[in-house]
Write an enzyme that holds these catalytic residues in place. Structure first.
Site, PDB file in Angstrom:
ATOM      1  N   THR A 155       0.858  -1.189   0.000  1.00  0.00           N
ATOM      2  CA  THR A 155       0.000   0.000   0.000  1.00  0.00           C
ATOM      3  C   THR A 155       0.891   1.236   0.000  1.00  0.00           C
ATOM      4  O   THR A 155       1.965   1.244   0.601  1.00  0.00           O
ATOM      5  CB  THR A 155      -0.991  -0.007   1.184  1.00  0.00           C
ATOM      6  OG1 THR A 155      -2.054   0.912   0.900  1.00  0.00           O
ATOM      7  CG2 THR A 155      -0.339   0.371   2.512  1.00  0.00           C
ATOM      8  N   CYS A 182      -3.734   7.678   7.474  1.00  0.00           N
ATOM      9  CA  CYS A 182      -4.320   6.327   7.390  1.00  0.00           C
ATOM     10  C   CYS A 182      -3.416   5.319   8.108  1.00  0.00           C
ATOM     11  O   CYS A 182      -2.229   5.561   8.298  1.00  0.00           O
ATOM     12  CB  CYS A 182      -4.466   5.896   5.934  1.00  0.00           C
ATOM     13  SG  CYS A 182      -5.553   6.969   4.968  1.00  0.00           S
ATOM     14  N   HIS A 240      -6.170  -1.002   4.518  1.00  0.00           N
ATOM     15  CA  HIS A 240      -5.722   0.400   4.534  1.00  0.00           C
ATOM     16  C   HIS A 240      -6.882   1.247   5.077  1.00  0.00           C
ATOM     17  O   HIS A 240      -7.808   1.588   4.352  1.00  0.00           O
ATOM     18  CB  HIS A 240      -5.355   0.812   3.104  1.00  0.00           C
ATOM     19  CG  HIS A 240      -4.810   2.200   2.964  1.00  0.00           C
ATOM     20  ND1 HIS A 240      -3.724   2.486   2.183  1.00  0.00           N
ATOM     21  CD2 HIS A 240      -5.199   3.392   3.478  1.00  0.00           C
ATOM     22  CE1 HIS A 240      -3.478   3.786   2.214  1.00  0.00           C
ATOM     23  NE2 HIS A 240      -4.373   4.361   3.002  1.00  0.00           N
TER      24      HIS A 240
END
Lengths: 293, 164
Positions: free
Chosen positions: B24, B30, B47
């Site tokens: 990711t 996040c 995520h």
């Protein structure tokens, strides 16, 4: 402090950028006026064959298409909305800048466009929370253009990234724009303003570009708009649309509460709504292989 | 030939294929929750962008991974489909990456911190907890986990890569 670059060398790079198209300039001017309507926009777009074609292609893409094919530009502009039309015009006009690989920031090709688009969408939504009225279309356009100075100074930052990051982490520089000023003598906001002036952009957009990291320094009447884009920029970085090494290394101006009313839930709703709209727009572009996202 | 599975914002992926790499990009505030199941030799990643799905008002669509309260159960469900008994979380190793901070004295833009806390609360409610974490700070992180090794590699522009 390291070797400064001659400011004139950077300004020469600004003057090497192609001028924006007449239609893009007129759309930006229109966004700056409250007394305009959709017909004004249609009249500008229909004089630009390439822009008309791009808008019709996008509005009929798999992502945006709702029902029958749209062949009239009037209808296409109404469906897409003013800010997306302006976005298309600017991505044509400044396409090379948006697609810069920002090597001096260790970013990837397309990151600047994604960051600017996400900032634009966020700014448009944050505008609804301003304590005094802020033109949402202008906030969108300001978000789209706020960081174009990076495309110019990126080349001059090559080879300096590790040193800058280290100096920020050890507290020598407070944030990335300060690092740019220490390293080059100018930052991307200064150079963005030079570009905006060269393009003849309206004053509110020049203020956004120059002061989006220090909104309290903007002229008082433009501060609400500049704060809106400032927060949109932060939202974009938080959401993973940064421009490489400077992501999350810029400070928020705490005085935003004097200009914008936002609580935690408002912010969470904005972030989620921005994600949805961002994905819709980028999908509509990639449907037709636009490649800018 | 490795197969890279990219996990977008609000996305999730799980695999027990040794050639797969789960990745990711550019975590800001996040949080990536990485789950490693040594017995099943499986790796999963979600995520997470926001702490609580209540803000979506029931309209999370196809992205349960966007929120801590829906993302972790969704990842566990996807991992449970890989070869071992449903709800068998024994021996699962959890690692957290991301949750960068914005210094906001008004405490509105501090989503990174709230994401980390929300993720831990959900994990605790399931009797789980992070074995390792690389969270907070003013930094963007990209995470890469080869299924073959289960090692969590982190990179950030301008810095040497590191591992947790």
């Amino acid at each position: 402090m390291t070797d400064k670059i001659d400011r004139n060398e950077i300004l020469a790079a600004v003057r090497g950028v192609p001028l924006i198209s007449t239609s893009a300039a007129r759309l930006l001017e229109l966004a700056n006026r409250d007394d305009h309507n959709l017909l004004d926009i249609v009249n500008i777009v229909r004089c630009d064959a390439a822009l008309t074609a791009r808008i019709l292609t996008a509005v009929n893409s798999a992502t945006l298409r709702r029902g029958k094919e749209i062949s009239s530009i009037d209808r296409a502009v109404a469906v897409m909305g003013e800010e997306m039309v302006t976005g298309f015009a600017m991505s044509d006009a400044a396409g090379l800048l948006f697609q810069s690989d920002l090597e001096g920031y260790a970013a990837n090709r397309g990151d600047l466009w994604r960051h600017d688009l996400r900032t634009a969408i966020a700014a448009k939504k944050i505008a609804a929370h301003a304590r005094s009225e802020v033109n949402a279309e202008l906030a969108f356009t300001g978000g789209l253009l706020h960081d174009l100075g990076k495309a110019i100074i990126s080349d001059f930052l090559k080879g300096r990234i590790s040193g800058i990051v280290n100096n920020i982490e050890t507290g020598k520089y407070p944030d990335y724009p300060s690092a740019e000023r220490e390293e080059l003598g100018v930052d991307h906001c200064d150079i963005g303003l030079e570009l905006a002036t060269y393009w003849g952009l309206p004053e509110p957009l020049r203020q956004v570009i120059r002061y989006h990291h220090h909104p309290l320094e903007a002229a008082p009447r433009f501060r609400p708009l500049v704060f809106v884009v400032h927060l949109g920029d932060i939202v974009a970085m938080m959401s993973g649309s940064g421009t490489g090494a400077d992501a999350m290394r810029c400070n928020i101006a705490p005085a935003y509460t004097d200009y914008i009313t936002l609580d935690k839930d408002d912010l969470a709703r904005i972030i989620f709504a921005v994600e949805t709209e961002f994905n819709t727009i980028t999908s509509s572009l990639s449907d037709k292989g636009e490649g800018s996202t | 030939m490795n197969n890279i599975k990219v996990v977008g914002v609000g996305g999730l992926a799980a695999s027990n294929q040794a050639d797969d790499i789960i990745k990711t990009f550019a975590l800001g505030s996040c949080v990536a929750v990485i789950m490693l199941h040594p017995g099943a030799r499986a790796v999963g990643m979600v995520h997470i962008a926001l702490p609580d799905s209540a803000v979506a008002r029931g309209n999370i669509g196809d992205r349960p991974g966007y929120f801590a309260d829906t993302g972790i159960p969704a990842l566990l469900k996807q991992m449970a489909a890989l070869n071992w008994g449903v709800n068998d979380n024994r021996g699962m190793i959890v690692k957290l990456v991301g949750g960068a901070k914005v210094m906001d004295p008004n405490n509105v833009f501090t989503i990174g911190k709230r994401n980390i806390l929300a993720v831990k609360k959900v994990l605790w409610s399931l009797g789980m907890g992070p074995r390792a974490e690389d969270v907070g700070g003013a930094i963007s992180r990209t995470v890469t986990v080869p299924v073959a090794t289960g090692q969590v590699h982190i990179s950030s522009p301008g810095k040497e890569d590191w591992r947790i």
